[in-house]
Design a protein around this motif. Structure first.
Motif, PDB file in Angstrom:
ATOM      1  N   ASP A  43      22.229-138.460 -71.688  1.00 13.28           N
ATOM      2  CA  ASP A  43      21.480-137.304 -71.200  1.00 13.28           C
ATOM      3  C   ASP A  43      22.420-136.101 -71.154  1.00 13.28           C
ATOM      4  N   ARG A  44      22.411-135.348 -72.227  1.00  9.10           N
ATOM      5  CA  ARG A  44      23.326-134.205 -72.326  1.00  9.10           C
ATOM      6  C   ARG A  44      22.922-133.054 -71.412  1.00  9.10           C
ATOM      7  N   ARG A  45      21.702-133.081 -70.929  1.00 11.60           N
ATOM      8  CA  ARG A  45      21.249-132.009 -70.047  1.00 11.60           C
ATOM      9  C   ARG A  45      21.965-132.023 -68.717  1.00 11.60           C
ATOM     10  N   LYS A  46      22.557-133.166 -68.351  1.00 12.47           N
ATOM     11  CA  LYS A  46      23.297-133.250 -67.096  1.00 12.47           C
ATOM     12  C   LYS A  46      24.669-132.585 -67.196  1.00 12.47           C
ATOM     13  N   LEU A  47      25.114-132.336 -68.411  1.00 11.86           N
ATOM     14  CA  LEU A  47      26.413-131.687 -68.606  1.00 11.86           C
ATOM     15  C   LEU A  47      26.293-130.186 -68.347  1.00 11.86           C
ATOM     16  N   SER A  48      27.385-129.594 -67.899  1.00 11.76           N
ATOM     17  CA  SER A  48      27.380-128.138 -67.717  1.00 11.76           C
ATOM     18  C   SER A  48      27.417-127.471 -69.083  1.00 11.76           C
ATOM     19  N   ASP A  73      30.741-127.855 -70.767  1.00 13.26           N
ATOM     20  CA  ASP A  73      30.962-129.202 -71.292  1.00 13.26           C
ATOM     21  C   ASP A  73      30.166-129.442 -72.573  1.00 13.26           C
ATOM     22  N   ARG A  74      28.943-128.934 -72.607  1.00 10.00           N
ATOM     23  CA  ARG A  74      28.135-129.072 -73.823  1.00 10.00           C
ATOM     24  C   ARG A  74      28.756-128.315 -74.987  1.00 10.00           C
ATOM     25  N   PRO A 107      27.393-138.829 -73.827  1.00  9.22           N
ATOM     26  CA  PRO A 107      26.429-139.147 -72.772  1.00  9.22           C
ATOM     27  C   PRO A 107      24.998-139.135 -73.307  1.00  9.22           C
TER      28      PRO A 107
END
Length: 72
Positions: free
Chosen positions: A8-13, A16-17, A6
């Motif tokens: 924008d990795r900041r949208k991942l929990s 998930d990161r 993705p």
């Protein structure tokens, strides 16, 4: 090999990161070539076999010794 990440990795929990990071690390580790996997010389093969036999013999001796100690 294509990996979709993705943008924008900041949208991942956080879980998930963390899973993504571990997955990418495992993928890169599996894809990298090992420098030591070249052609081995006869001496290197003999030395490796001798080490494996010695390790096997040592573990067998230790197991026998422990069993004998318990029988006393």
């Amino acid at each position: 090999m294509t990996v979709v990440v993705p943008t924008d990795r900041r949208k991942l929990s956080i879980g998930d990161r963390f899973s993504l990071r571990i997955g990418l690390w495992l993928l890169l580790r599996a894809a990298r070539t090992d420098e030591r996997t070249g052609d081995l010389t006869r001496e290197q093969v003999a030395l490796q076999l001798a080490r494996e036999r010695a390790a096997s013999a040592t573990s067998r001796h230790l197991l026998t010794y422990d069993l004998q100690r318990q029988l006393r």
